[in-house]
Motif scaffolding. Structure first.
Motif, PDB file in Angstrom:
ATOM      1  N   LYS A   1       0.865  -1.186   0.000  1.00  0.00           N
ATOM      2  CA  LYS A   1       0.000   0.000   0.000  1.00  0.00           C
ATOM      3  C   LYS A   1       0.899   1.233   0.000  1.00  0.00           C
ATOM      4  O   LYS A   1       1.742   1.388   0.886  1.00  0.00           O
ATOM      5  N   VAL A   2       0.673   2.074  -0.988  1.00  0.00           N
ATOM      6  CA  VAL A   2       1.553   3.231  -1.187  1.00  0.00           C
ATOM      7  C   VAL A   2       0.717   4.505  -1.214  1.00  0.00           C
ATOM      8  O   VAL A   2      -0.325   4.557  -1.874  1.00  0.00           O
ATOM      9  N   ALA A   3       1.165   5.534  -0.498  1.00  0.00           N
ATOM     10  CA  ALA A   3       0.511   6.847  -0.572  1.00  0.00           C
ATOM     11  C   ALA A   3       1.467   7.855  -1.198  1.00  0.00           C
ATOM     12  O   ALA A   3       2.665   7.846  -0.912  1.00  0.00           O
ATOM     13  N   ILE A   4       0.908   8.713  -2.052  1.00  0.00           N
ATOM     14  CA  ILE A   4       1.682   9.831  -2.605  1.00  0.00           C
ATOM     15  C   ILE A   4       1.052  11.112  -2.059  1.00  0.00           C
ATOM     16  O   ILE A   4      -0.153  11.341  -2.238  1.00  0.00           O
ATOM     17  N   LEU A   5       1.859  11.937  -1.384  1.00  0.00           N
ATOM     18  CA  LEU A   5       1.360  13.191  -0.808  1.00  0.00           C
ATOM     19  C   LEU A   5       1.874  14.338  -1.684  1.00  0.00           C
ATOM     20  O   LEU A   5       3.088  14.538  -1.782  1.00  0.00           O
TER      21      LEU A   5
END
Ligand SMILES: NC(=O)C1=CN([C@@H]2O[C@H](COP(=O)(O)OP(=O)(O)OC[C@H]3O[C@@H](n4cnc5c(N)ncnc54)[C@H](O)[C@@H]3O)[C@@H](O)[C@H]2O)C=CC1
Ligand SMILES: O=C([O-])CC(=O)C(=O)O
Length: 348
Positions: A42-46
């Motif tokens: 699971k990857v988040a890009i901010l």
């Protein structure tokens, strides 16, 4: 009119995980896949709707190691998320808009990549971005400490030489700091070094590997041309030309874009190359070696081995020639000031 209102409601249900289960129904296939725990990270890009964020989000959606992709920004995530979610690749994409949705964006993430913040215009240094970007990175890292303290964090926002120390201080204050999991992204310096050296030598850039250590601004960017693979020697003039071009690669793009920002496409490429290395490390793959700005020594870009817990080994610099030793002293001096600036920002 009626139909288009319904359509907007459906899209916003997709974008906002806090909407009611009834509103989420139209998207059940994607959500079932996400809930079913399909293998992957699971990857988040901010900062996902920005110049780097958008191509980075597209490339991460294509990465088979990613099962869930969270796109967070303070503007424009609905459009970017709707667009990217139509790609027929495995990752389930969800969009998050504004500070109220930051915690949902971060909860459960294995890797968080941060390209949020303002870019340079001609005539500016990276340090000129400090006043705006320091606060952005601090707030986002406070969210990480609260919602996904075990995630690997990749910091792209400039000035990296100060934003990584800011992140470290935030995590220390929250009691979640793990030096193995916080990495400044200096991959673009390596990508540029490989490209410029390959051009000079008439080689394919994919065959060239130049370690770049130190930091990510001006003289702190220190390419170790004496350690290039394949082994190769350079005249003093070539060394001077290549070192200067690598150190000023960012400025070359800022000037060419003439006020429209800094490197975005090559940066997204470099960020994905680096994030992919982190994910391979998390998966337990052997011998994942990259250069990154790490928080031991206390802060320095070095060659590192990535593994299940992030940075598992920091390699020594190796033998330097006279030119590189002089460059290292200059780099350390400037780095110390930038690091202290970041640390003081959080402590004040
Ligand atoms: N580490 C590196 O090698 C490189 C770093 N950079 C840096 O990356 C950063 C982003 O560059 P670009 O994408 O070109 O800028 P951009 O302005 O195109 O995009 C930045 C995005 O960040 C978002 N943002 C602003 N405040 C935010 C917040 N509080 N939370 C979440 N998102 C927020 C904006 O809405 C925007 O979508 C800059 O600081 C730039 O200097 C750029 C190139 C290379
Ligand atoms: O130069 C800039 O401002 C953006 C950056 O860090 C780079 O392209 O290396």
């Amino acid at each position: 009119m009626q139909r288009s209102a319904e359509r907007i409601a459906t899209i916003s249900a997709h974008l906002n995980p806090s909407t009611s289960p009834h509103q989420m129904e139209g998207l059940s296939a994607a959500n079932c896949r996400a809930k079913g725990g399909s293998p992957g990270f699971k990857v988040a890009i901010l900062g996902a709707a920005g110049g780097i964020g958008q191509p980075l989000a597209m490339l991460m959606k294509m990465n088979p190691l990613v099962s869930v992709l969270h796109l967070y920004d303070v503007a424009n995530t609905p459009g970017v998320t709707a667009d990217i979610s139509h790609m027929d690749t495995g990752a389930v994409v969800r969009g998050f808009l504004g500070p109220q949705q930051l915690e949902d964006a971060l909860t459960g993430m294995d890797l968080v990549v941060i390209p949020a913040g303002v870019p340079r215009k001609p005539g500016m240094t990276r340090d000129d971005l400090f006043n705006i970007n320091a606060g952005i990175v601090k707030t986002l890292c406070e969210g990480i400490a609260k919602c996904c303290p075990k995630a690997i964090v990749n910091i792209i926002s400039n000035p990296v030489n100060s934003t990584v120390p800011i992140a470290a201080e935030v995590f220390k204050m929250a009691g979640t700091f793990d030096p193995r999991r916080l990495l400044g992204v200096t991959m673009l310096d390596v990508v540029r070094a490989n490209t410029f050296v390959a051009e000079d030598l008439g080689l394919d850039p994919r065959e060239v590997d130049v370690p770049v250590v130190g930091g990510h601004a001006g003289v702190t960017i220190l390419p170790l041309l004496s350690q290039i693979k394949p082994p190769c020697s350079f005249t003093p003039e070539e060394t001077e030309y290549l070192t200067s071009r690598i150190q000023n690669g960012g400025t070359e793009v800022v000037e060419a874009k003439a006020g429209a920002g800094s490197a975005t496409l090559s940066m997204a490429y470099a960020a994905v190359k680096f994030a992919d290395a982190c994910l391979h490390g998390l998966r337990g793959d052997a011998a994942i070696i990259q250069c990154a700005f790490v928080t031991e020594l206390p802060f320095f870009a070095s060659k590192v081995r990535l593994g299940r817990s992030g940075v598992e080994e920091i390699f020594p610099l190796g033998p330097l020639n006279e030119y590189e030793r002089t460059g290292l002293e200059k780099a350390k001096k400037e780095l110390a000031t930038s690091i202290q600036k970041g640390v003081s920002f959080v402590k004040k």
